[in-house]
Design an enzyme around this catalytic site. Structure first.
Site, PDB file in Angstrom:
ATOM      1  CE1 TYR A   1     -12.871  -7.318   2.416  1.00  0.00           C
ATOM      2  CE2 TYR A   1     -11.103  -8.641   1.470  1.00  0.00           C
ATOM      3  CZ  TYR A   1     -11.525  -7.619   2.298  1.00  0.00           C
ATOM      4  OH  TYR A   1     -10.612  -6.899   3.016  1.00  0.00           O
TER       5      TYR A   1
ATOM      6  NE  ARG B   1      -3.909  -1.947   2.467  1.00  0.00           N
ATOM      7  CZ  ARG B   1      -4.209  -2.434   3.671  1.00  0.00           C
ATOM      8  NH1 ARG B   1      -3.777  -1.841   4.761  1.00  0.00           N
ATOM      9  NH2 ARG B   1      -4.951  -3.513   3.797  1.00  0.00           N
TER      10      ARG B   1
ATOM     11  NE  ARG C   1      -7.125   4.629   3.352  1.00  0.00           N
ATOM     12  CZ  ARG C   1      -7.854   4.026   4.286  1.00  0.00           C
ATOM     13  NH1 ARG C   1      -8.879   4.653   4.836  1.00  0.00           N
ATOM     14  NH2 ARG C   1      -7.554   2.807   4.680  1.00  0.00           N
TER      15      ARG C   1
ATOM     16  NE  ARG D   1      -9.913   7.503  -2.717  1.00  0.00           N
ATOM     17  CZ  ARG D   1     -11.187   7.705  -2.437  1.00  0.00           C
ATOM     18  NH1 ARG D   1     -11.893   8.519  -3.203  1.00  0.00           N
ATOM     19  NH2 ARG D   1     -11.786   7.086  -1.436  1.00  0.00           N
TER      20      ARG D   1
ATOM     21  CG  ASP E   1      -9.216  -2.937  -3.789  1.00  0.00           C
ATOM     22  OD1 ASP E   1     -10.015  -3.885  -3.641  1.00  0.00           O
ATOM     23  OD2 ASP E   1      -8.766  -2.292  -2.830  1.00  0.00           O
TER      24      ASP E   1
END
Length: 362
Positions: free
Chosen positions: A158, A31, A35, A44, A82
């Site tokens: 998921y 990652r 963020r 974003r 993703d």
């Protein structure tokens, strides 16, 4: 399809992945385009998460952000995407709000009928391939580019849970109540993974990583039944397909988080060049278990990055000493993805410490 890519200037990652003892450990972070970076958050502000994933231009821009910020400190780039693009390609709706959410999850095996019978990855996931090709060119050979996908067990979890879970009650109901239907769907997901990974190599990916983020939720017995066969299916068939299509083999990494009980078995049987480690195993112990059969990747606890520079430095030093104590290739990384609150300058310090303490001459 052939691409005219710039020559690679830094092959440290690829050499370590193939088991070489390198002059220092190559380092990248799961990652790393995410963020914690203000430049990522800026993008974003005006673009929804999966909109970024589906835009080759934006995905390339974000993939390059950490490479540009940490010039000379990172030894790999990983395409911004993703793991849940595969369930989307199979016909499921996935939202990011901010975590992943499936408005219409699979409740019983009859719901499998709602999935696409055939998945054309070029049609459904071509935007990832375009982003990889574009990024590979814009990297100008500075570092290799990693492609990836989620492991079938993690994706299946998921798809049934409808998002993240603390108990995994719904998906475990499936594997215990509907074992054969579960195995059939897992294999179906694995086939899409194979197509997707082969497509990424064709597009320019130079190493592949498979993320089995929820591997640790399975008992050793259930991991052997419901996860391992699909992981082996992926490694075997990706390599077979690349050979059949006269494409160069690329190293493959498996990160089965929480499944340290299976390290020896995976090193012997899974068919991967690199095994990723979480922070719950000592590097010396991990190397003892796997011998020199595979390279290792990891394994700093991501939360150490909140502990201040002294803690980061001492922990990195200890980690490097542990990995350097054994033979075989080693890729420095965190034991899971970097978290959103990390100060980018503490990330820089982590990378600098790896450079300092992983060097053979240090």
């Amino acid at each position: 399809m052939t691409h005219d890519f710039p020559p690679l200037k830094n092959d440290l990652l690829l050499r370590a992945a193939r088991g070489e003892v390198t002059e220092r450990a190559p380092v990248w972070v799961m990652r790393q385009a995410g963020r914690y970076l203000p430049e990522f958050r800026k993008v974003r502000e005006s673009h929804e998460f999966f909109e970024v994933c589906r835009s080759p231009e934006l995905a390339t821009k974000i993939t390059l952000q950490p490479i540009e910020r940490y010039t000379g400190l990172l030894d790999a780039s990983i395409i911004f995407s993703d793991i849940l693009v595969i369930p989307q390609a199979m016909g499921m709706e996935v939202l990011m709000t901010p975590g992943p959410s499936f408005p219409d999850p699979l409740v019983t095996p009859t719901d499998v009928g709602k999935l696409n019978a055939v998945v054309d990855v070029n049609k459904e996931l071509g935007y990832v391939f375009q982003a990889i090709t574009r990024t590979r060119k814009e990297l100008k050979g500075e570092v290799p580019l990693i492609g990836f996908c989620g492991a079938p067990w993690t994706l299946f979890a998921y798809m049934v849970e409808g998002g993240g879970s603390k108990t995994f009650q719904k998906v475990k109901t499936w594997i215990f109540k509907y074992p054969e239907e579960s195995k059939a769907l897992l294999l179906r997901i694995a086939d899409v993974c194979v197509d997707f990974l082969v497509g990424q190599v064709k597009a320019g990916a130079q190493l592949l990583q498979i993320f089995d983020s929820w591997a640790g939720e399975l008992s050793p017995h259930d991991f052997a039944i419901f996860s391992f066969p699909t992981l082996k299916h992926i490694s075997t068939n990706v390599r077979r397909r690349l050979a059949e299509e006269n494409l160069s083999a690329v190293p493959m990494t498996l990160f089965a988080k929480g499944a340290n009980h299976a390290l020896g078995f995976l090193a012997e049987n899974a068919g991967y060049d690199v095994l990723g480690l979480d922070w719950c195993i000592d590097p010396v112990e991990a190397r003892r278990i796997v011998g020199e059969k595979v390279a290792l990747q990891g394994n700093l606890d991501p939360n150490v990055l909140y502990g201040g520079r002294e803690a980061i430095e001492s922990t990195v030093k200890r980690m490097c000493e542990g990995f350097r104590a054994g033979k075989g290739g080693w890729i420095a990384n965190l034991g899971h993805g970097i978290t959103p609150g990390v100060d980018p300058e503490d990330m820089r310090w982590f990378l600098q410490c790896v450079h300092k303490y992983s060097s053979i001459s240090s």
